[in-house]
Design a protein around this motif. Structure first.
Motif, PDB file in Angstrom:
ATOM      1  N   LEU A   1       0.835  -1.206   0.000  1.00  0.00           N
ATOM      2  CA  LEU A   1       0.000   0.000   0.000  1.00  0.00           C
ATOM      3  C   LEU A   1       0.870   1.256   0.000  1.00  0.00           C
ATOM      4  O   LEU A   1       0.662   2.170  -0.800  1.00  0.00           O
ATOM      5  N   GLN A   2       1.833   1.289   0.903  1.00  0.00           N
ATOM      6  CA  GLN A   2       2.643   2.501   1.036  1.00  0.00           C
ATOM      7  C   GLN A   2       3.438   2.792  -0.225  1.00  0.00           C
ATOM      8  O   GLN A   2       3.642   3.962  -0.578  1.00  0.00           O
ATOM      9  N   ASP A   3       3.877   1.763  -0.909  1.00  0.00           N
ATOM     10  CA  ASP A   3       4.662   1.962  -2.126  1.00  0.00           C
ATOM     11  C   ASP A   3       3.848   2.596  -3.250  1.00  0.00           C
ATOM     12  O   ASP A   3       4.409   3.033  -4.261  1.00  0.00           O
ATOM     13  N   GLN A   4       2.535   2.648  -3.085  1.00  0.00           N
ATOM     14  CA  GLN A   4       1.675   3.283  -4.089  1.00  0.00           C
ATOM     15  C   GLN A   4       1.554   4.787  -3.890  1.00  0.00           C
ATOM     16  O   GLN A   4       0.969   5.479  -4.731  1.00  0.00           O
ATOM     17  N   VAL A   5       2.074   5.299  -2.781  1.00  0.00           N
ATOM     18  CA  VAL A   5       1.858   6.697  -2.428  1.00  0.00           C
ATOM     19  C   VAL A   5       3.165   7.473  -2.483  1.00  0.00           C
ATOM     20  O   VAL A   5       4.197   7.030  -1.975  1.00  0.00           O
ATOM     21  N   PHE A   6       3.099   8.656  -3.098  1.00  0.00           N
ATOM     22  CA  PHE A   6       4.214   9.592  -3.085  1.00  0.00           C
ATOM     23  C   PHE A   6       3.888  10.717  -2.109  1.00  0.00           C
ATOM     24  O   PHE A   6       2.808  11.312  -2.175  1.00  0.00           O
ATOM     25  N   THR A   7       4.806  11.007  -1.204  1.00  0.00           N
ATOM     26  CA  THR A   7       4.639  12.149  -0.302  1.00  0.00           C
ATOM     27  C   THR A   7       5.870  13.040  -0.391  1.00  0.00           C
ATOM     28  O   THR A   7       6.993  12.545  -0.544  1.00  0.00           O
ATOM     29  N   THR A   8       5.650  14.338  -0.301  1.00  0.00           N
ATOM     30  CA  THR A   8       6.757  15.281  -0.405  1.00  0.00           C
ATOM     31  C   THR A   8       7.522  15.391   0.907  1.00  0.00           C
ATOM     32  O   THR A   8       8.679  15.810   0.918  1.00  0.00           O
ATOM     33  N   GLY A   9       6.897  15.006   2.021  1.00  0.00           N
ATOM     34  CA  GLY A   9       7.415  15.443   3.307  1.00  0.00           C
ATOM     35  C   GLY A   9       7.109  16.928   3.434  1.00  0.00           C
ATOM     36  O   GLY A   9       6.673  17.585   2.463  1.00  0.00           O
ATOM     37  N   GLU A  10       7.306  17.474   4.612  1.00  0.00           N
ATOM     38  CA  GLU A  10       7.005  18.894   4.801  1.00  0.00           C
ATOM     39  C   GLU A  10       8.115  19.740   4.213  1.00  0.00           C
ATOM     40  O   GLU A  10       9.288  19.562   4.540  1.00  0.00           O
ATOM     41  N   PHE A  11       7.760  20.651   3.293  1.00  0.00           N
ATOM     42  CA  PHE A  11       8.754  21.592   2.761  1.00  0.00           C
ATOM     43  C   PHE A  11       8.335  23.004   3.168  1.00  0.00           C
ATOM     44  O   PHE A  11       7.181  23.387   3.075  1.00  0.00           O
TER      45      PHE A  11
ATOM     46  N   ARG B   1       4.427  26.313   5.859  1.00  0.00           N
ATOM     47  CA  ARG B   1       4.744  24.882   5.842  1.00  0.00           C
ATOM     48  C   ARG B   1       3.776  24.182   4.881  1.00  0.00           C
ATOM     49  O   ARG B   1       2.562  24.384   4.957  1.00  0.00           O
ATOM     50  N   SER B   2       4.324  23.339   4.013  1.00  0.00           N
ATOM     51  CA  SER B   2       3.534  22.694   2.960  1.00  0.00           C
ATOM     52  C   SER B   2       3.775  21.190   2.941  1.00  0.00           C
ATOM     53  O   SER B   2       4.870  20.728   3.282  1.00  0.00           O
ATOM     54  N   TYR B   3       2.754  20.452   2.505  1.00  0.00           N
ATOM     55  CA  TYR B   3       2.845  18.991   2.470  1.00  0.00           C
ATOM     56  C   TYR B   3       1.885  18.493   1.390  1.00  0.00           C
ATOM     57  O   TYR B   3       0.737  18.934   1.305  1.00  0.00           O
ATOM     58  N   LEU B   4       2.355  17.541   0.571  1.00  0.00           N
ATOM     59  CA  LEU B   4       1.527  16.975  -0.497  1.00  0.00           C
ATOM     60  C   LEU B   4       1.683  15.466  -0.547  1.00  0.00           C
ATOM     61  O   LEU B   4       2.770  14.932  -0.299  1.00  0.00           O
ATOM     62  N   SER B   5       0.604  14.778  -0.891  1.00  0.00           N
ATOM     63  CA  SER B   5       0.664  13.342  -1.167  1.00  0.00           C
ATOM     64  C   SER B   5      -0.219  13.037  -2.361  1.00  0.00           C
ATOM     65  O   SER B   5      -1.224  13.714  -2.607  1.00  0.00           O
ATOM     66  N   THR B   6       0.178  12.007  -3.126  1.00  0.00           N
ATOM     67  CA  THR B   6      -0.577  11.600  -4.302  1.00  0.00           C
ATOM     68  C   THR B   6      -0.241  10.150  -4.626  1.00  0.00           C
ATOM     69  O   THR B   6       0.694   9.571  -4.058  1.00  0.00           O
ATOM     70  N   GLY B   7      -0.991   9.562  -5.538  1.00  0.00           N
ATOM     71  CA  GLY B   7      -0.768   8.174  -5.903  1.00  0.00           C
ATOM     72  C   GLY B   7       0.150   7.998  -7.093  1.00  0.00           C
ATOM     73  O   GLY B   7       0.344   6.874  -7.568  1.00  0.00           O
TER      74      GLY B   7
ATOM     75  N   GLY C   1      10.644  33.292  -1.531  1.00  0.00           N
ATOM     76  CA  GLY C   1      10.732  32.459  -0.355  1.00  0.00           C
ATOM     77  C   GLY C   1      12.075  31.760  -0.262  1.00  0.00           C
ATOM     78  O   GLY C   1      12.656  31.361  -1.279  1.00  0.00           O
ATOM     79  N   GLN C   2      12.582  31.614   0.967  1.00  0.00           N
ATOM     80  CA  GLN C   2      13.845  30.932   1.222  1.00  0.00           C
ATOM     81  C   GLN C   2      13.584  29.606   1.901  1.00  0.00           C
ATOM     82  O   GLN C   2      12.860  29.533   2.907  1.00  0.00           O
ATOM     83  N   VAL C   3      14.160  28.515   1.373  1.00  0.00           N
ATOM     84  CA  VAL C   3      13.959  27.191   1.947  1.00  0.00           C
ATOM     85  C   VAL C   3      14.591  27.132   3.332  1.00  0.00           C
ATOM     86  O   VAL C   3      15.725  27.569   3.552  1.00  0.00           O
ATOM     87  N   ILE C   4      13.827  26.592   4.303  1.00  0.00           N
ATOM     88  CA  ILE C   4      14.340  26.358   5.663  1.00  0.00           C
ATOM     89  C   ILE C   4      13.950  24.967   6.102  1.00  0.00           C
ATOM     90  O   ILE C   4      13.098  24.304   5.501  1.00  0.00           O
ATOM     91  N   ASP C   5      14.559  24.464   7.181  1.00  0.00           N
ATOM     92  CA  ASP C   5      14.230  23.158   7.732  1.00  0.00           C
ATOM     93  C   ASP C   5      12.837  23.201   8.353  1.00  0.00           C
ATOM     94  O   ASP C   5      12.421  24.221   8.880  1.00  0.00           O
TER      95      ASP C   5
END
Length: 331
Positions: free
Chosen positions: A213-223, A299-305, A327-331
């Motif tokens: 199941l998990q291998d079907q999902v792409f997530t960005t993690g929080e950017f 803070r942004s987060y995305l997931s898709t199949g 915008g400047q990328v931060i942790d």
């Protein structure tokens, strides 16, 4: 053990790598698992408030690498990571770490089989739980209910609406807990872990099913991006959300009964109904919010199949935040 429906010795044959990060919960978890019959391979078990190996957060990138490696060396069935005070739990195995939404599936199934959860029961989820996991919840006959993050707020809302369980993607799990004639909505990591391990014991192929199941999902993690000031931040956030709205996404900033989600959820191709979740081709889900304790941060987060599609969504969002609003990328 009683609350999870596990008898002493019942989980014999299972091996678990337990990484307690020198937190307070390690010894009691070791005791509970050992009493249940689990062979425990411990890491950082002895409590040490100075946390000599760093922040005790098992969800941080790379924090469980040694535990994952040890699971392969010891032929362990499951990896467990516990944070400093023991209320955050991360599950995985030699392949890596599983998302909380998928971990919740066998927990709910076990509760249903034991009659502690009924068809149509409400189960809370936070905005980062991916829709494919929610679809699996729906197939079990429960009703996923969106709510914001926050331990006390979640437990209070569970009591208000009669929800019997809940999960946050950050590794927090909630249950209706009973003792004699008392009942509360709360967290109990030992109960959560025992319910999961009971499912693994009963279904030897369970971990493979969850990984499929998990291998079907792409997530960005929080950017995350920092902007010149809060005014620019708010304008950038609104533009990012407008981009998804123009794409036909559903935009939601409050629960069905009007409670602020403290951020904005965007969904396209995701239909949530009572006891069912339907996903269309190229579905996606996202969560966008301003940082609570930092000025000028989104803070942004995305997931898709679809990984290719997901990377394009992420690229499009990053380009807007970087090029149009500096915008400047931060942790």
């Amino acid at each position: 053990l009683d609350a999870a429906g596990v008898k002493p010795g019942e989980l014999a044959g299972l091996a678990v790598v337990l990484d307690a990060f020198h937190g307070s919960a390690g010894p009691e978890l070791w005791h509970a698992l050992t009493k249940a019959g689990v062979r425990v391979v411990p890491l950082r078990l002895v409590p040490n408030g100075e946390f000599p190996t760093g922040s005790p957060n098992p969800t941080s990138q790379g924090k469980l690498d040694r535990a994952i490696q040890l699971a392969a060396e010891e032929n362990a069935d499951v990896v467990l990571g516990i944070d400093g005070d023991g209320d955050r739990v991360v599950f995985g195995d030699r392949r890596g770490i599983l998302a909380a939404g998928f971990v919740t599936v066998p927990i709910l199934r076990t509760l249903l089989e034991e009659g502690k959860l009924s068809t149509g029961a409400k189960v809370l989820y936070d905005p980062k739980v991916n829709p494919l996991a929610l679809a699996e919840w729906g197939r079990l006959g429960v009703e996923p209910v969106l709510f914001r993050n926050g331990h006390s707020q979640i437990k209070d809302y569970m009591t208000q609406i009669g929800a019997l369980a809940g999960a946050e993607e950050s590794g927090h799990y909630y249950h209706e807990l009973r003792y004699q004639n008392l009942k509360i909505s709360g967290e109990n990591s030992i109960v959560t872990i025992l319910l999961f391990l009971k499912a693994v014991k009963q279904s030897p192929g369970l971990m493979q099913q969850l990984w499929k199941l998990q291998d079907q999902v792409f997530t960005t993690g929080e950017f995350n991006y920092e902007f010149a000031d809060d005014t620019v931040r708010d304008t950038a956030l609104a533009a990012a959300i407008a981009q998804f709205e123009a794409d036909g996404a559903t935009i939601q900033s409050a629960t069905a009964d009007g409670i602020d989600l403290e951020g904005t959820v965007v969904n396209r191709g995701v239909e949530l109904g009572a006891g069912s979740v339907a996903l269309a081709d190229h579905w996606y889900s996202g969560y966008f919010r301003v940082a609570t304790n930092e000025k000028g941060v989104v803070r942004s987060y995305l997931s898709t199949g679809d990984a290719k599609f997901g990377r394009e969504l992420e690229r499009r969002t990053r380009d807007l935040l970087e090029q149009q609003f500096a915008g400047q990328v931060i942790d």
